[in-house]
Design a protein around this motif. Structure first.
Motif, PDB file in Angstrom:
ATOM      1  N   LYS A 247       0.839  -1.195   0.000  1.00 29.96           N
ATOM      2  CA  LYS A 247       0.000   0.000   0.000  1.00 29.96           C
ATOM      3  C   LYS A 247       0.875   1.246   0.000  1.00 29.96           C
ATOM      4  N   SER A 251       1.317   8.492  -6.049  1.00 27.27           N
ATOM      5  CA  SER A 251       0.746   8.169  -7.354  1.00 27.27           C
ATOM      6  C   SER A 251       1.721   7.305  -8.138  1.00 27.27           C
ATOM      7  N   ASP A 294      -1.837   0.078  -8.834  1.00 26.33           N
ATOM      8  CA  ASP A 294      -3.240  -0.233  -9.035  1.00 26.33           C
ATOM      9  C   ASP A 294      -4.055   0.811  -8.270  1.00 26.33           C
ATOM     10  N   GLU A 295      -4.592   1.793  -8.989  1.00 27.14           N
ATOM     11  CA  GLU A 295      -5.292   2.889  -8.341  1.00 27.14           C
ATOM     12  C   GLU A 295      -6.559   2.408  -7.622  1.00 27.14           C
ATOM     13  N   LYS A 296      -7.157   1.345  -8.081  1.00 21.56           N
ATOM     14  CA  LYS A 296      -8.377   0.813  -7.468  1.00 21.56           C
ATOM     15  C   LYS A 296      -8.127   0.343  -6.046  1.00 21.56           C
ATOM     16  N   THR A 297      -6.996  -0.320  -5.827  1.00 19.86           N
ATOM     17  CA  THR A 297      -6.684  -0.861  -4.496  1.00 19.86           C
ATOM     18  C   THR A 297      -5.715   0.010  -3.705  1.00 19.86           C
TER      19      THR A 297
END
Length: 344
Positions: A247, A251, A294-297
């Motif tokens: 995590k 960006s 992975d912008e979603k997670t």
């Protein structure tokens, strides 16, 4: 300078011979292998028949006086004792086993099933990952060459850990390695009929490389980072890839810039615009890296590829040798050809 390779008939020993034969200013005067004692190198490995090393004879025992520099390609426990004897004789050593990689001696009975008798040497040993510990390696008499999985994984993590951009103190690692990582010893699951067209995970809960990775990460980060590590076997001879997930609040662009900035002067780090392939690093000392998010997670995805017998073992050992002996770090390795690889 006289060089000894102890355990010279294993995959890592043969790879060392392949590279070190290119040095004009050293003499390999000892190759140790109890299995092939009295045999000439060219008899056991015919691809050395045109090499200047072809008539070297395998010895049964290591002469701790006869050489200046020792590469140890032995099981862990024999290395523990031999390193101590060599240091007492003021020799320089690169140890390719795990005998001196982990600073915490308590990890050895838990993960390697033996008590480490020399915690003082553990503290003296430099961890042989030049991208992180270059200056310590230059000054060291004993360098603990990293494992292949830790090399691929730590290079994927170092910039993020150093700059503390991991949002939670844990990372997930899925890594895949060629069969040569298991050594030359005969085991049923590595026989051709068993391995061909097959792939599988192993030691998914308590792999021996976990304390090595966590030890280095804590040293860099100043706090513990938990590694959720799953290794897999691929039906190829050599090469490996490691996919590391963590995590982060950065960006994708910030991540890419962070990695490129950190590794901008590293001669053996190459960045890829697509996930790296092991075929591009076979026979070399390179680590190819791909950085994405992975912008979603909210998870970074960093993928590395190395040759497990190269940057994951023997060519990295030679890189450390170059540093320890005052040579240009890139000497021989930068333009290393893969044309003489024994196990392609």
């Amino acid at each position: 300078m006289k060089i000894a390779i102890v355990g010279a008939s294993g995959y890592t020993g043969v790879e060392l011979l392949r590279v070190l034969q290119l040095y004009p200013d050293i003499e390999i005067n000892q190759i140790i292998s109890r299995q092939y004692t009295g045999k000439k190198l060219k008899e056991i490995f015919p691809h050395f028949s045109s090499s200047k090393l072809k008539d070297l004879i395998f010895s049964e025992e290591t002469d701790i006086e006869a050489s200046d520099f020792y590469f140890l390609c032995l099981p862990h426990e024999p290395s523990v004792e031999l390193v101590k004897k060599l240091l007492e004789k003021n020799k320089k050593v690169v140890d390719l086993s795990a005998a001196y990689r982990i600073k915490n001696p308590a990890a050895y009975p838990e993960y390697y099933e033996f008590e480490h008798k020399y915690p003082d040497i553990l503290l003296k040993a430099a961890y042989g990952l030049p991208e992180i510990y270059r200056e310590q390696i230059r000054q060291a008499d004993i360098v603990a060459n990293p494992g292949c999985y830790p090399t691929a994984t730590l290079l994927a993590l170092y910039p993020a850990v150093k700059e503390k951009v991991i949002a939670e103190n844990n990372v997930v690692v899925n890594a895949l390695s060629g069969i040569s990582g298991a050594g030359r010893g005969l085991k049923q699951q590595f026989h051709y009929p068993e391995a061909f067209g097959n792939a599988y995970a192993y030691s998914p809960i308590k792999h021996r490389h976990i304390p090595e990775m966590e030890d280095v990460l804590k040293n860099i980060y100043g706090d513990s980072i938990t590694v959720r590590f799953t290794p897999h076997i691929l039906p190829v001879s050599r090469g490996m890839t490691s996919t590391v997930i963590y995590k982060t609040n950065l960006s994708k662009q910030q991540l890419v810039e962070l990695y490129r900035l950190e590794y901008r002067y590293e001669p053996f780090i190459r960045f890829c615009d697509t996930p790296p392939q092991i075929k591009n690093v076979i026979g070399s000392n390179y680590c190819d890296i791909y950085v994405d998010k992975d912008e979603k997670t909210g998870q970074a995805v960093v993928i590395t590829a190395i040759d497990n017998l190269g940057k994951g073992a023997s060519t990295q050992a030679v890189q450390n040798f170059n540093l320890m002996t005052g040579r240009d770090e890139e000497y021989i390795l930068k333009n290393l050809s893969d044309t003489s690889i024994l196990f392609p």
